[in-house]
Design a protein around this motif. Structure first.
Motif, PDB file in Angstrom:
ATOM      1  N   MET A 315       0.825  -1.210   0.000  1.00  0.00           N
ATOM      2  CA  MET A 315       0.000   0.000   0.000  1.00  0.00           C
ATOM      3  C   MET A 315       0.858   1.258   0.000  1.00  0.00           C
ATOM      4  N   ALA A 354      -1.731   1.507   7.683  1.00  0.00           N
ATOM      5  CA  ALA A 354      -1.658   1.535   6.222  1.00  0.00           C
ATOM      6  C   ALA A 354      -3.035   1.288   5.617  1.00  0.00           C
ATOM      7  N   ASN A 358      -5.144   3.680   3.286  1.00  0.00           N
ATOM      8  CA  ASN A 358      -5.717   3.225   2.024  1.00  0.00           C
ATOM      9  C   ASN A 358      -7.170   3.681   1.889  1.00  0.00           C
ATOM     10  N   ARG A 361      -7.328   7.333   0.904  1.00  0.00           N
ATOM     11  CA  ARG A 361      -7.054   7.606  -0.508  1.00  0.00           C
ATOM     12  C   ARG A 361      -8.335   7.843  -1.297  1.00  0.00           C
ATOM     13  N   VAL A 373      -1.014   7.068   2.647  1.00  0.00           N
ATOM     14  CA  VAL A 373      -0.893   5.825   3.428  1.00  0.00           C
ATOM     15  C   VAL A 373       0.036   6.028   4.620  1.00  0.00           C
TER      16      VAL A 373
END
Length: 444
Positions: A315, A354, A358, A361, A373
């Motif tokens: 990621m 992470a 994600n 995002r 991330v």
């Protein structure tokens, strides 16, 4: 020889009696010399042991990954049974080896010399290392970094006992910090962790020997493992205009998620609710149920096993990952932690972070994926551990993203505050009280 003596005692005439006095005060048999030797030798041993432990944990993780790929459904039975077996062995033979290892080091500060027989004894940490490897082999969502801290503190205690000098609380802290430095190849993060989390006081006096122990352990680990960056050289950047929008969102969302994780762990460890009481009355059965949750998540997703390092790194470099990874990994890590088997939460927490990054995002699709991330990782780690400076430096050193420092600092401090909205007490310090109570109960 007289010239050396004159420099040590300027203005005084050299005599044999003064030379003998100097040898008693600073010679090889002096307490000062032996203390320095114990710390420096201990630091070298920490670097070597941390490296060997890391390699063993990585091999165990790879072995389980191969097992899970070839026998897809079998972990549904083997993982719960492994959880049950590890908890039974831990409670029966090494009760002080349960959990992360960092709470034990915090509790050991109160009476470090007595702790070398209990919380940070060689027997306890040997069991800790073996049982943690067993947890990794069973697919548990655990890391090796917390156990490395306890191992490192025990090594410092051992070297002090060998040369027969008292063990100070500051040296226990130095050992634990050296463990962090060796585990992540991050000497600066080890130092900040010593001041910010283990000591929990910025006025803590850090001597040159403590600094030397942290640096030496990191250098020894680096010389054995090679000059590497934990997640690789990412070098993420984020424009200031974007950081002003992303950092508050990442800090609040990830920080509150970290606070929720901490609150669940503290409620199960020290709470008086019905589930917590039942788990303490039936620890092996409860561990089996937790293992079942971890197994189901692992089999269904194929991603939540172990530390989560591979998924986190993917990621970070921009690989698209399922949006459910972060929540699923959080549940797997919480289930593993409350089960009571030995193992740390550092690496799994970075993986959860992470996963949260994600998710973010999707909110900021036009921003650099790696930067988003990493900010999620910083925010969640700071929310769990409540050590914002350590969170920033660890992610800075493990990703070589020093250009992201200012957004990381903003995210970490916001996450620290947001975490307190959900859980006022710091996780490791709250868990350390369970070990303090254990020692008090055992005292005559």
């Amino acid at each position: 020889m007289a010239g050396i003596f004159d420099r040590l005692l300027p203005g005084k005439r050299w005599t044999p009696s003064r030379y003998r006095a100097l040898l008693r005060a600073r010679g090889p048999r002096s307490t000062l010399f032996r203390t320095r030797a114990a710390i420096l030798v201990g630091a070298i041993m920490v670097g070597i042991v941390a490296t060997l432990f890391a390699k063993a944990a990585d091999e165990a993780g790879a072995a389980f990954d191969g097992f899970a790929r070839h026998c897809h459904w079998l972990p549904l039975s083997t993982t719960p049974l492994t959880f049950m077996g590890l908890v039974w062995v831990t409670r029966r033979y090494a009760p002080l080896a349960r959990g992360s290892g960092i709470p034990q080091v915090i509790a050991a500060k109160a009476d470090p010399n007595a702790a070398t027989e209990t919380l940070i004894s060689i027997r306890t940490v040997a069991a800790k290392a073996v049982l943690t490897i067993g947890a990794v082999l069973g697919g548990a969502s655990v890391g090796r970094e917390g156990p490395t801290v306890q191992l490192a503190a025990a090594i410092m205690g051992f070297t002090h006992r060998v040369v027969r000098v008292p063990l100070r609380g500051g040296v226990v802290i130095a050992g634990g910090a050296a463990g962090v430095a060796a585990a992540f190849n991050t000497p600066l993060a080890g130092l900040l962790f010593a001041i910010e989390e283990l000591a929990s006081a910025y006025e803590q006096r850090v001597t040159l020997l403590v600094l030397a122990a942290i640096v030496i352990a990191g250098m020894v680990a680096q010389s054995v493992q090679g000059d590497y960056i934990y997640f690789g050289a990412i070098g993420a950047h984020l424009p200031l205009s974007s950081a002003l929008l992303v950092a508050p969102v990442a800090g609040i969302v990830a920080g509150m998620a970290g606070g929720l994780f901490s609150r669940v762990l503290l409620a199960m460890a020290r709470g008086r609710n019905r589930l917590a009481r039942w788990s303490r009355d039936h620890p092996v059965i409860f561990a089996g149920l937790c293992g079942g949750i971890v197994a189901v998540l692992g089999v269904v997703t194929g991603l939540t096993w172990g530390t989560g390092y591979a998924a986190a790194r993917a990621m970070i470099v921009g690989v698209d990952a399922p949006l459910w990874f972060g929540p699923a990994k959080l549940i797997a890590t919480a289930a593993t932690a409350i089960a009571g088997l030995p193992g740390g939460i550092f690496a799994p927490s970075l993986a959860v972070g992470a996963g949260i990054g994600n998710l973010l995002r999707e909110i900021f699709p036009g921003e650099p994926a790696s930067a988003i991330v990493i900010l999620g990782m910083v925010g969640y780690f700071a929310g769990v551990v409540r050590a914002p400076l350590t969170a920033v430096i660890i992610l800075s050193e493990t990703t070589a993203s020093r250009g992201l420092m200012l957004p990381m600092f903003a995210t970490a401090f916001i996450a620290d505050a947001a975490s307190q909205w959900v859980c006022r007490e710091k996780l490791y310090h709250g868990l350390s009280k369970t070990f303090a109570m254990t020692e008090t109960t055992r005292s005559p």
